[in-house]
Enzyme design. Structure first.
Site, short mmCIF file in Angstrom:
data_model
loop_
_atom_site.label_atom_id
_atom_site.label_comp_id
_atom_site.label_asym_id
_atom_site.label_seq_id
_atom_site.Cartn_x
_atom_site.Cartn_y
_atom_site.Cartn_z
N ASP A 78 0.66 -0.87 0.40
CA ASP A 78 0.13 -0.08 0.09
C ASP A 78 0.99 1.34 -0.07
O ASP A 78 2.14 0.82 0.11
CB ASP A 78 -1.22 0.19 1.03
CG ASP A 78 -2.17 0.39 0.69
OD1 ASP A 78 -2.41 1.66 0.05
OD2 ASP A 78 -3.28 0.93 1.19
C1 BGC Z 1 -5.07 3.11 -0.24
C2 BGC Z 1 -5.25 2.44 -1.23
C3 BGC Z 1 -4.92 3.37 -2.26
C4 BGC Z 1 -3.62 3.47 -2.15
C5 BGC Z 1 -2.79 4.63 -3.58
C6 BGC Z 1 -4.14 4.38 0.06
O1 BGC Z 1 -3.61 4.74 0.73
O2 BGC Z 1 -4.77 2.92 1.15
O3 BGC Z 1 -6.77 1.52 -0.89
O4 BGC Z 1 -5.38 1.76 -3.69
O5 BGC Z 1 -3.54 4.39 -1.48
O6 BGC Z 1 -3.91 5.75 -3.84
#
Ligand code: BGC
Length: 762
Positions: free
Chosen positions: A304
């Protein structure tokens, strides 16, 4: 796959879908050939994803704005690439982009790679497309309330069509986290509290995203997230610590991921949270033992956002280098945004702390997916396609259908709904004339001007002189409500339509709440309007189950409308005036008070259950109850009303004794005994009465959504292989244990016809 993925009879495929998990020898040969030519720098490049844009530059922004105004065209800001970006691409140091959806920029970067880099390994572009790209559907929690996986498959396909036209190859969805705590803002993004529903929706979304025949001629890979247990954040506070047993991990949080992999999902995103003290991004149990050894899943794992770097504040890595080491050794393939891999893998390999084989294995997974997506043959996006495809009329039509099916009628006293077109309405509330909030929490590429407001929807049914609109107050702020105006409008009306709830930015990532009632001064507004004695109908928008016992007492009808997307206004009006009979059912329980949280139907019985399945209250001394509230939620999982009534009768368990390899067959008759045609979600639950470990008091094992005309009846038959009744036993092995079971078929988790069967050891 070794874990159960229960069959869902309603999950009819609507299109063919790619499966990125079936390895094929030709691709494997290409992967090995390419890998053998790569330098270490190029390999590490494939494991690094970044946002290619530099810091926001105000002058650049203003110049583009002025240019657009001069040319009289709509203004869409295109940020500048980082100054070093082109060199990084030429040198093969970047494998993927995050959230870049400007085809000309993507093509420019792909061209540099395809024409000027040594090995010409195209970028893979990932983006968050959670409930639609431009055609915004209801938030996923609302979508799941349709209990209609085939419909969600179509919606996901629409999202893929639009995203693909914008240059996206890789969709960071479905979000399949089981969530039992509505304080957690990200409950909006998933399919609610139940693994069985979660599995059905996960399969459907993956199939839709990975459809074979997108107009662009390109392919998309899904990325179920967040692996794993993120929804268990303590106290519902986002990013917080989680602590659950390995059994809960396997029985509750894992099944939707397995369903997504079974449907062919090519990747998975690791989560921010820890599991038993080890953050998921560097957790060998979840990334290696479960994914690779047990499930034998060959797909790609992406971290993530900066979750590699976050191992430092978590306190398991001393610095970024340590974080990179722990992540690659645990089995994390691509690092999103933080730069531990590019900065530190060279020295970690040099020193022998990380074997080159670990890097090679990760690179294989990246290349495999890029080959399977056809990126080497077709790296470019047709820059003319987006204008033709976004918001196509059939997409808008589907958004309407999903919105209609997502809404849940929670109360309808004295059949006040549907309204007659003769009704004089006072429309009161901050969400009645609102566009932006109807888009919900995760619609990155939205345009508020695409949204139909509730007022717009009403205008289809009522002439303008039949209603008066008063906002009454803001959604959230503390400015005093305009009570006098609201009361005056209410007094002049036959019925008051309240349009209330949360704003879009009150749920979603980083937006947890501790009080789940109506925000701001909305309750005051309701109190004043209720004092007029006029009948109240409330459309309640939210990104989560709310806590609204008082409002529920005050209104005659209550419709949970979520944040319903671009067609929400019309869908609401269609339901209020009865052109559409509501059929949504809750996929997460609505608590009576925040103090009950977590409240979910599949709880354990405990050694001191209250009477009547643990849901009765008060003076039961030394039982597992509260002294000041019942155990049961205000609205249970699976609950939702219709304008018609469905009667359940004639439960039949075909064979009450079953061997481990046999199939449970249970049926019941459902009759539409009201006066409207309608759809009913028929639900089947079981309880395993005695296990080697304690079992939930009920578990959903099947559902079917059926449509019946007034007076019509249907025998609904479920076939459930006994092997789907298993769980993680005392020895941590997945098992079905012989013994007695209860089975229910009914309209929700709190009621139903009850029967018995037994599984024998044969
Ligand atoms: C979120 C994810 C997301 C990623 C990319 C993160 O902060 O938890 O769900 O896919 O950002 O934008």
């Amino acid at each position: 796959m070794t874990l159960p993925s229960s069959a869902n009879p309603t999950n009819t495929a609507v299109s063919a879908s790619n499966n990125y998990n079936q390895l094929d020898p030709a691709t494997e040969a290409r992967v090995e050939d390419l890998l053998s030519q790569m330098t270490l720098t190029e390999k590490i490049g494939q494991l690094f994803q970044l946002n290619p844009f530099g810091p926001f530059d105000r002058d650049h922004f203003e110049a583009q704005k002025a240019e657009a105004a001069k040319a009289e065209r709509p203004f869409h800001y295109i940020p500048q690439l980082r100054h070093d970006m082109e060199d990084l691409l030429r040198e093969g140091r970047i494998g993927s982009f995050l959230n870049v959806t400007i085809p000309s920029v993507i093509n420019h970067c792909q061209r540099i790679i395809m024409e000027e880099s040594r090995l010409r390994i195209p970028l893979i572009v990932g983006s968050d497309v959670i409930h639609g790209y431009r055609t915004i559907f209801p938030i996923p929690l609302g979508e799941s309330a349709t209990w209609n996986p085939a419909l969600l498959e179509q919606a996901s396909r629409v999202a893929a069509e639009e995203a693909s036209a914008a240059g996206v190859d890789w969709i960071y969805a479905p979000m399949v986290d089981i969530a039992r705590d509505p304080r957690w803002g990200r409950i909006a993004e998933g399919a609610g509290e139940d693994p069985f529903v979660g599995m059905a929706m996960a399969r459907a979304r993956v199939r839709g995203f990975q459809s074979t025949d997108l107009t662009s001629g390109r392919r998309i890979a899904a990325c179920p997230k967040h692996y794993i247990g993120y929804g268990a954040a303590e106290a519902g506070r986002d990013y917080n610590t989680t602590d659950f047993s390995e059994r809960t991990l396997r029985d509750v949080y894992l099944p939707p991921f397995v369903a997504a992999f079974d449907a062919g999902a090519g990747s998975v995103m690791s989560s921010f949270n820890e599991i038993s003290g080890v953050p998921a991004t560097a957790n060998p149990l979840v990334l290696k033992t479960i994914l690779r050894h047990e499930l034998q899943w060959p797909g790609l794992v992406v971290s993530d956002y900066e979750s590699v770097a976050e191992l430092v504040p978590h306190g398991i890595a001393a610095d970024l280098k340590d974080a990179a080491r722990l992540s690659i050794l645990a089995g994390l393939d691509i690092e999103m945004v933080s730069d531990g891999y590019p900065k530190h893998l060279p020295e970690l390999i040099e020193s022998g702390e990380v074997p080159l084989a670990a890097v090679d294995e990760a690179v294989r997974r990246v290349l495999r997916l890029k080959f399977r997506l056809g990126l080497f043959e077709n790296p470019y996006t047709d820059e003319t396609l987006a204008d033709k495809i976004m918001l196509r009329p059939d997409f808008r039509e589907l958004a309407l259908e999903v919105a209609q099916e997502s809404m849940v009628l929670l109360k309808n006293e004295a059949d006040i709904l549907p309204l007659s077109p003769q009704t004089r309405l006072a429309v009161i509330g901050p969400l009645a004339n609102n566009r932006a909030d109807l888009l919900g929490c995760w619609s990155l590429h939205n345009h508020p001007e695409d949204v139909e407001t509730v007022l717009k929807g009403l205008s289809v049914y009522l002439p303008e002189d039949h209603w008066e609109y008063v906002a009454g107050c803001a959604i959230r702020d503390e400015a005093p409500p305009d009570i006098a105006k609201a009361v005056k409008a209410a007094e002049a009306a036959d019925v008051v339509l309240l349009v209330l709830g949360e704003g879009a930015n009150m749920s979603g990532e980083g937006h947890s709440r501790t009080h789940l009632g109506l925000p701001g001064r909305q309750q005051e507004l309701v109190d004043a309007v209720a004092a007029t004695g006029k009948p109240l109908v409330c459309v309640l928008m939210s990104g989560r189950p709310l806590v609204i016992p008082q409002l529920n007492e005050q209104v005659q009808a209550l419709l949970a409308a979520w944040h319903g997307g671009i067609r929400a206004g019309r869908a609401i009006a269609d339901i209020l005036f009865g052109t559409v009979n509501p059929s949504g059912k809750l996929t997460a329980s609505w608590p009576r008070s925040e103090g009950q949280i977590p409240v979910y139907y599949a709880h354990k019985n405990t050694g001191r259950p209250a009477h009547e399945a643990g849901t009765k209250q008060f003076a039961e001394l030394f039982k597992s109850v509260y002294i000041d509230a019942p155990n049961s939620p205000l609205f249970p999982f699976g609950f939702g009303l219709s304008y018609t009534q469905f009667a359940y009768s004639n439960l039949k368990v075909e064979r009450p004794f079953l061997g481990l390899d046999e199939t449970l067959i249970v049926s019941a008759t459902v009759t539409n005994c009201g006066s409207h045609a309608g759809a009913e979600v028929v639900q089947l639950y079981v309880r395993d009465l005695v296990g080697s470990v304690t079992r939930p008091v009920k578990e959903l094992k099947g559902f079917q959504k059926i449509s019946l005309q007034p007076g019509e009846q249907q025998t609904v038959r479920f076939e459930i292989p006994v092997c789907k009744l298993g769980f993680t036993g005392w020895d941590m092995n997945h098992r079905v244990e012989p013994g007695d079971f209860k089975v229910w078929i009914g309209p929700n988790s709190a009621t139903g016809l009850e029967g018995d069967f037994a599984v024998t050891a044969r």
